[in-house]
Scaffold this motif. Sequence first.
Motif, PDB file in Angstrom:
ATOM      1  N   TYR A  87       0.808  -1.214   0.000  1.00 42.60           N
ATOM      2  CA  TYR A  87       0.000   0.000   0.000  1.00 42.60           C
ATOM      3  C   TYR A  87       0.846   1.272   0.000  1.00 42.60           C
ATOM      4  CZ  TYR A  87      -3.490  -3.418   1.493  1.00 42.60           C
ATOM      5  OH  TYR A  87      -4.311  -4.516   1.570  1.00 42.60           O
ATOM      6  N   MET A  88       2.168   1.127   0.020  1.00 42.51           N
ATOM      7  CA  MET A  88       3.038   2.290   0.130  1.00 42.51           C
ATOM      8  C   MET A  88       3.617   2.661  -1.235  1.00 42.51           C
ATOM      9  SD  MET A  88       4.952   1.795   3.766  1.00 42.51           S
ATOM     10  CE  MET A  88       4.063   1.156   5.190  1.00 42.51           C
ATOM     11  N   PRO A  89       3.845   3.951  -1.463  1.00 46.29           N
ATOM     12  CA  PRO A  89       4.325   4.423  -2.772  1.00 46.29           C
ATOM     13  C   PRO A  89       5.625   3.743  -3.197  1.00 46.29           C
ATOM     14  CG  PRO A  89       3.641   6.270  -1.401  1.00 46.29           C
ATOM     15  CD  PRO A  89       3.620   5.060  -0.523  1.00 46.29           C
ATOM     16  N   PHE A  90       5.686   3.346  -4.465  1.00 48.87           N
ATOM     17  CA  PHE A  90       6.868   2.791  -5.119  1.00 48.87           C
ATOM     18  C   PHE A  90       7.239   1.388  -4.622  1.00 48.87           C
ATOM     19  CE2 PHE A  90       7.774   7.496  -5.041  1.00 48.87           C
ATOM     20  CZ  PHE A  90       7.418   7.720  -6.361  1.00 48.87           C
ATOM     21  N   CYS A  91       6.401   0.803  -3.756  1.00 54.64           N
ATOM     22  CA  CYS A  91       6.698  -0.542  -3.239  1.00 54.64           C
ATOM     23  C   CYS A  91       5.846  -1.590  -3.943  1.00 54.64           C
ATOM     24  CB  CYS A  91       6.449  -0.614  -1.734  1.00 54.64           C
ATOM     25  SG  CYS A  91       7.706   0.200  -0.748  1.00 54.64           S
ATOM     26  N   HIS A  92       6.424  -2.738  -4.138  1.00 55.29           N
ATOM     27  CA  HIS A  92       5.749  -3.873  -4.770  1.00 55.29           C
ATOM     28  C   HIS A  92       6.038  -5.115  -3.953  1.00 55.29           C
ATOM     29  CE1 HIS A  92       4.406  -6.818  -7.651  1.00 55.29           C
ATOM     30  NE2 HIS A  92       5.627  -7.247  -7.888  1.00 55.29           N
ATOM     31  N   LYS A 107      11.080   0.436  -5.775  1.00 58.77           N
ATOM     32  CA  LYS A 107      11.652   1.140  -6.930  1.00 58.77           C
ATOM     33  C   LYS A 107      11.232   2.600  -6.865  1.00 58.77           C
ATOM     34  CE  LYS A 107      11.672  -2.738 -10.259  1.00 58.77           C
ATOM     35  NZ  LYS A 107      13.044  -2.631 -10.787  1.00 58.77           N
ATOM     36  N   ASN A 108      12.197   3.491  -6.856  1.00 57.19           N
ATOM     37  CA  ASN A 108      11.883   4.918  -6.813  1.00 57.19           C
ATOM     38  C   ASN A 108      12.608   5.619  -7.957  1.00 57.19           C
ATOM     39  OD1 ASN A 108      11.560   7.656  -6.224  1.00 57.19           O
ATOM     40  ND2 ASN A 108      11.502   7.268  -4.011  1.00 57.19           N
ATOM     41  N   PRO A 109      11.865   6.117  -8.939  1.00 58.92           N
ATOM     42  CA  PRO A 109      12.509   6.769 -10.094  1.00 58.92           C
ATOM     43  C   PRO A 109      13.282   8.030  -9.712  1.00 58.92           C
ATOM     44  CG  PRO A 109      10.130   7.139 -10.108  1.00 58.92           C
ATOM     45  CD  PRO A 109      10.394   6.129  -9.045  1.00 58.92           C
ATOM     46  N   ASN A 110      12.983   8.576  -8.536  1.00 59.61           N
ATOM     47  CA  ASN A 110      13.689   9.768  -8.074  1.00 59.61           C
ATOM     48  C   ASN A 110      15.000   9.450  -7.371  1.00 59.61           C
ATOM     49  OD1 ASN A 110      11.542  11.504  -8.925  1.00 59.61           O
ATOM     50  ND2 ASN A 110      10.391  10.867  -7.114  1.00 59.61           N
ATOM     51  N   GLY A 111      15.267   8.161  -7.192  1.00 61.78           N
ATOM     52  CA  GLY A 111      16.500   7.741  -6.546  1.00 61.78           C
ATOM     53  C   GLY A 111      16.311   7.447  -5.066  1.00 61.78           C
ATOM     54  N   ILE A 112      17.079   6.505  -4.581  1.00 64.81           N
ATOM     55  CA  ILE A 112      17.048   6.093  -3.180  1.00 64.81           C
ATOM     56  C   ILE A 112      18.431   6.361  -2.606  1.00 64.81           C
ATOM     57  CG2 ILE A 112      16.710   4.146  -1.601  1.00 64.81           C
ATOM     58  CD1 ILE A 112      15.107   2.839  -4.039  1.00 64.81           C
ATOM     59  N   VAL A 113      18.508   7.255  -1.646  1.00 65.57           N
ATOM     60  CA  VAL A 113      19.792   7.658  -1.084  1.00 65.57           C
ATOM     61  C   VAL A 113      20.170   6.729   0.065  1.00 65.57           C
ATOM     62  CG1 VAL A 113      21.122   9.525  -0.043  1.00 65.57           C
ATOM     63  CG2 VAL A 113      19.318  10.055  -1.709  1.00 65.57           C
ATOM     64  N   LEU A 114      21.347   6.123  -0.038  1.00 72.71           N
ATOM     65  CA  LEU A 114      21.852   5.240   0.995  1.00 72.71           C
ATOM     66  C   LEU A 114      22.681   6.031   2.009  1.00 72.71           C
ATOM     67  CD1 LEU A 114      22.867   2.213  -1.260  1.00 72.71           C
ATOM     68  CD2 LEU A 114      20.708   2.599  -0.041  1.00 72.71           C
ATOM     69  N   PRO A 115      22.992   5.444   3.166  1.00 70.07           N
ATOM     70  CA  PRO A 115      23.719   6.184   4.201  1.00 70.07           C
ATOM     71  C   PRO A 115      25.060   6.776   3.761  1.00 70.07           C
ATOM     72  CG  PRO A 115      22.728   4.240   5.160  1.00 70.07           C
ATOM     73  CD  PRO A 115      22.511   4.142   3.681  1.00 70.07           C
ATOM     74  N   ASP A 116      25.727   6.167   2.767  1.00 68.50           N
ATOM     75  CA  ASP A 116      27.005   6.719   2.292  1.00 68.50           C
ATOM     76  C   ASP A 116      26.801   7.757   1.190  1.00 68.50           C
ATOM     77  OD1 ASP A 116      26.240   5.184   0.162  1.00 68.50           O
ATOM     78  OD2 ASP A 116      28.057   3.943   0.096  1.00 68.50           O
ATOM     79  N   ASN A 117      25.518   8.153   0.991  1.00 70.22           N
ATOM     80  CA  ASN A 117      25.113   9.146  -0.008  1.00 70.22           C
ATOM     81  C   ASN A 117      25.162   8.645  -1.449  1.00 70.22           C
ATOM     82  OD1 ASN A 117      24.447  11.299   1.754  1.00 70.22           O
ATOM     83  ND2 ASN A 117      26.630  11.744   2.035  1.00 70.22           N
ATOM     84  N   SER A 118      25.443   7.372  -1.654  1.00 73.52           N
ATOM     85  CA  SER A 118      25.300   6.801  -2.998  1.00 73.52           C
ATOM     86  C   SER A 118      23.815   6.649  -3.298  1.00 73.52           C
ATOM     87  CB  SER A 118      26.018   5.453  -3.093  1.00 73.52           C
ATOM     88  OG  SER A 118      25.473   4.527  -2.160  1.00 73.52           O
ATOM     89  N   TYR A 196      11.020   1.791   6.977  1.00 74.23           N
ATOM     90  CA  TYR A 196       9.847   2.664   6.888  1.00 74.23           C
ATOM     91  C   TYR A 196      10.271   4.096   6.566  1.00 74.23           C
ATOM     92  CZ  TYR A 196       5.819  -0.135   8.529  1.00 74.23           C
ATOM     93  OH  TYR A 196       4.774  -1.026   8.636  1.00 74.23           O
ATOM     94  N   ALA A 197      11.329   4.560   7.270  1.00 72.27           N
ATOM     95  CA  ALA A 197      11.796   5.938   7.059  1.00 72.27           C
ATOM     96  C   ALA A 197      12.250   6.146   5.620  1.00 72.27           C
ATOM     97  CB  ALA A 197      12.930   6.247   8.035  1.00 72.27           C
ATOM     98  N   LEU A 198      12.965   5.165   5.073  1.00 71.93           N
ATOM     99  CA  LEU A 198      13.457   5.269   3.704  1.00 71.93           C
ATOM    100  C   LEU A 198      12.308   5.320   2.707  1.00 71.93           C
ATOM    101  CD1 LEU A 198      16.191   5.167   2.066  1.00 71.93           C
ATOM    102  CD2 LEU A 198      15.689   2.735   1.740  1.00 71.93           C
ATOM    103  N   VAL A 199      11.315   4.451   2.908  1.00 73.94           N
ATOM    104  CA  VAL A 199      10.203   4.346   1.959  1.00 73.94           C
ATOM    105  C   VAL A 199       9.271   5.554   2.043  1.00 73.94           C
ATOM    106  CG1 VAL A 199       8.091   3.035   1.449  1.00 73.94           C
ATOM    107  CG2 VAL A 199      10.268   1.836   1.786  1.00 73.94           C
TER     108      VAL A 199
END
Length: 271
Positions: A87-92, A107-118, A196-199
């Motif tokens: 039920y959450m955006p960009f999740c399958h 999947k997020n077309p805007n990008g998913i930022v990881l803790p190392d900023n990659s 949850y915070a990331l999504v």
Amino acid sequence: MSWTLSFISEDDFTNHVRATIQKYGDKLKSFDLKRFNKNIVDPVKLIFDKSVYRASWDEIISNEIFRQRDKSNNNDIGYFHQRIFQYMPFCHVPPNGEEGGWDVIYKNPNGIVLPDNSIVHTVYVEMKNKHNTMNSASAGKTFIKMQNQLLKDDDCACFLVEAIAKQSQNIKWETTVDGQRVGHRLIRRVSMDQFYALVTGQNDAFYQMCMVLPQKIQEVVATADSTLIPEDSVMRELKAIAAKNSLANEDLSIAMAIYMLGFPSYNGFAR
């Protein structure tokens, strides 16, 4: 009460709570004495438990019924933790065993930022209820699965998401494969709150969900079919059997009724 969660609608959340409760299935059926003793309870343990914990027979029997129900409930709670992301955006959430067997694909077309900023655009998730549910062989197999996914897709990360982690975290997962300590910055061990915070983009989203969950469960149970409310008859049946025993007191009579669950053909008990 107004709905406070912005990342899932109240209707979707209510339906998901209801579906999770319905997953309990047979475990919600009432316990009679036959079902209670299906796998033969340990009468001696029940006798010890009653005395050591200074409990009543009603409490001991209720606790044993709860224990029997609870043995397989973890799978149902796993369903709750996994399927809520549909039920959450960009999740399958793929059907079981399909699309690589991943529990959640984000999947997020805007990008998913990881803790190392990659930045990656897809996260493949293996979800576990608790941090200590995998042995070394299972952990190694899961890590290799994630390595293989990285080889097929260089724009992704793989997460081992734990509902009950040792602490809030989003760290590089290190484990042992074939006797070697291995790790990769794109293979991560993540607590449920951090996922949850990331999504959702909200640091306390998991906390918010937990705060509305108790009342929502109560609402669903209150409006549910009466079959979802078990009426266990075990103690009543044991007391009926005890009443037929010609023993010194009620406590010993109930103890004998319980002994007969496990020892009906043993010397001295058989009649």
